[in-house]
Design a protein around this motif. Structure first.
Motif, mmCIF file in Angstrom:
data_model
loop_
_atom_site.group_PDB
_atom_site.id
_atom_site.type_symbol
_atom_site.label_atom_id
_atom_site.label_comp_id
_atom_site.label_asym_id
_atom_site.label_seq_id
_atom_site.Cartn_x
_atom_site.Cartn_y
_atom_site.Cartn_z
ATOM 1 N N VAL A 179 -9.872 5.861 -7.134
ATOM 2 C CA VAL A 179 -10.691 6.764 -7.950
ATOM 3 C C VAL A 179 -10.560 6.449 -9.443
ATOM 4 C CG1 VAL A 179 -11.011 9.177 -8.637
ATOM 5 C CG2 VAL A 179 -10.650 8.605 -6.233
ATOM 6 N N GLY A 180 -9.350 6.288 -9.924
ATOM 7 C CA GLY A 180 -9.122 6.107 -11.356
ATOM 8 C C GLY A 180 -9.550 4.764 -11.909
ATOM 9 N N PHE A 181 -9.549 3.731 -11.060
ATOM 10 C CA PHE A 181 -9.842 2.388 -11.551
ATOM 11 C C PHE A 181 -10.993 1.727 -10.799
ATOM 12 C CE2 PHE A 181 -5.464 3.366 -12.515
ATOM 13 C CZ PHE A 181 -5.376 3.012 -13.854
ATOM 14 N N ASP A 182 -11.640 2.471 -9.891
ATOM 15 C CA ASP A 182 -12.735 1.934 -9.078
ATOM 16 C C ASP A 182 -12.284 0.676 -8.329
ATOM 17 O OD1 ASP A 182 -15.268 2.057 -8.002
ATOM 18 O OD2 ASP A 182 -16.133 0.779 -9.562
ATOM 19 N N ALA A 183 -11.074 0.732 -7.801
ATOM 20 C CA ALA A 183 -10.500 -0.405 -7.074
ATOM 21 C C ALA A 183 -10.918 -0.365 -5.602
ATOM 22 C CB ALA A 183 -8.987 -0.383 -7.171
ATOM 23 N N ARG A 184 -10.850 -1.516 -4.972
ATOM 24 C CA ARG A 184 -11.138 -1.639 -3.539
ATOM 25 C C ARG A 184 -9.926 -2.251 -2.842
ATOM 26 N NH1 ARG A 184 -14.622 -5.013 -5.763
ATOM 27 N NH2 ARG A 184 -14.164 -6.667 -4.292
ATOM 28 N N ASP A 185 -9.906 -2.121 -1.537
ATOM 29 C CA ASP A 185 -8.896 -2.779 -0.700
ATOM 30 C C ASP A 185 -7.472 -2.504 -1.208
ATOM 31 O OD1 ASP A 185 -8.011 -4.283 1.424
ATOM 32 O OD2 ASP A 185 -8.240 -6.194 0.395
ATOM 33 N N VAL A 186 -7.174 -1.237 -1.473
ATOM 34 C CA VAL A 186 -5.860 -0.849 -2.007
ATOM 35 C C VAL A 186 -4.843 -0.782 -0.868
ATOM 36 C CG1 VAL A 186 -4.561 0.919 -3.248
ATOM 37 C CG2 VAL A 186 -6.955 0.479 -3.840
ATOM 38 N N SER A 187 -3.704 -1.401 -1.072
ATOM 39 C CA SER A 187 -2.625 -1.366 -0.085
ATOM 40 C C SER A 187 -1.314 -1.013 -0.796
ATOM 41 C CB SER A 187 -2.486 -2.723 0.600
ATOM 42 O OG SER A 187 -1.360 -2.721 1.449
ATOM 43 N N TYR A 188 -0.697 0.070 -0.333
ATOM 44 C CA TYR A 188 0.616 0.486 -0.840
ATOM 45 C C TYR A 188 1.380 1.005 0.372
ATOM 46 C CZ TYR A 188 3.992 2.405 -4.186
ATOM 47 O OH TYR A 188 5.127 2.670 -4.917
ATOM 48 N N ALA A 189 1.702 0.090 1.257
ATOM 49 C CA ALA A 189 2.323 0.435 2.537
ATOM 50 C C ALA A 189 3.674 1.115 2.336
ATOM 51 C CB ALA A 189 2.497 -0.821 3.385
ATOM 52 N N PRO A 190 3.987 2.089 3.187
ATOM 53 C CA PRO A 190 5.260 2.826 3.044
ATOM 54 C C PRO A 190 6.459 2.042 3.575
ATOM 55 C CG PRO A 190 4.062 3.662 4.906
ATOM 56 C CD PRO A 190 3.172 2.624 4.254
ATOM 57 N N ARG A 237 8.529 -1.985 -3.454
ATOM 58 C CA ARG A 237 7.386 -1.890 -2.537
ATOM 59 C C ARG A 237 6.286 -2.814 -3.015
ATOM 60 N NH1 ARG A 237 5.799 4.292 -1.145
ATOM 61 N NH2 ARG A 237 4.235 3.363 0.181
ATOM 62 N N ARG A 238 5.452 -3.239 -2.074
ATOM 63 C CA ARG A 238 4.326 -4.112 -2.427
ATOM 64 C C ARG A 238 3.069 -3.284 -2.684
ATOM 65 N NH1 ARG A 238 5.759 -9.325 -1.452
ATOM 66 N NH2 ARG A 238 7.420 -9.623 0.051
ATOM 67 N N LEU A 239 2.343 -3.660 -3.726
ATOM 68 C CA LEU A 239 1.079 -3.031 -4.087
ATOM 69 C C LEU A 239 0.044 -4.124 -4.261
ATOM 70 C CD1 LEU A 239 -0.699 -0.659 -5.197
ATOM 71 C CD2 LEU A 239 0.236 -1.220 -7.460
ATOM 72 N N SER A 240 -1.138 -3.909 -3.700
ATOM 73 C CA SER A 240 -2.236 -4.847 -3.926
ATOM 74 C C SER A 240 -3.548 -4.082 -3.955
ATOM 75 C CB SER A 240 -2.265 -5.934 -2.848
ATOM 76 O OG SER A 240 -2.535 -5.374 -1.592
ATOM 77 N N PHE A 241 -4.518 -4.627 -4.691
ATOM 78 C CA PHE A 241 -5.839 -4.024 -4.797
ATOM 79 C C PHE A 241 -6.794 -5.035 -5.430
ATOM 80 C CE2 PHE A 241 -3.251 -2.833 -8.407
ATOM 81 C CZ PHE A 241 -4.038 -3.169 -9.503
#
Length: 71
Positions: free
Chosen positions: A22-33, A43-47
Motif C-alpha cells: 500500500v505505502g510504496f505500490d510494491a508487488r510480489d512482496v515476500s516477508y516470510a515468518p 529475516r528475508r524481505l523481497s518486493f
C-alpha cells in the motif's frame, strides 16, 4: 530500500507485506515468518517496485516471544 528497512521495525511482522504494498505500490512482496538462525537474528524481505526487484536480509531488533528451532 533504506527508508523501508529503517521503519520496518515500527510495524508488526504480519502487517509488513500490506504496508509495503500500500505505502510504496510494491508487488510480489515476500516477508516470510522464517527467522534466520544467526546472531543477530535476521529475516528475508523481497518486493518489486516498478520493474526492479529488491531483496534484503533484515536484522531483527524487535523480537518478541520465543524462537523455536526447526527439527
Amino acid at each position: 530500500m533504506k527508508l523501508i528497512s529503517k521503519v520496518l521495525s515500527r510495524h508488526p511482522d504480519s502487517n509488513v507485506p500490506r504496508w509495503i504494498r500500500v505505502g510504496f505500490d510494491a508487488r510480489d512482496v515476500s516477508y516470510a515468518p522464517i527467522v534466520l538462525t544467526s546472531h543477530p537474528a535476521k529475516r528475508r524481505l523481497s518486493f518489486v517496485l516498478d520493474d526492479t526487484r529488491y531483496e534484503a536480509v533484515i536484522v531483527l531488533t524487535n523480537l518478541r516471544g520465543d524462537i523455536v528451532p526447526l527439527r
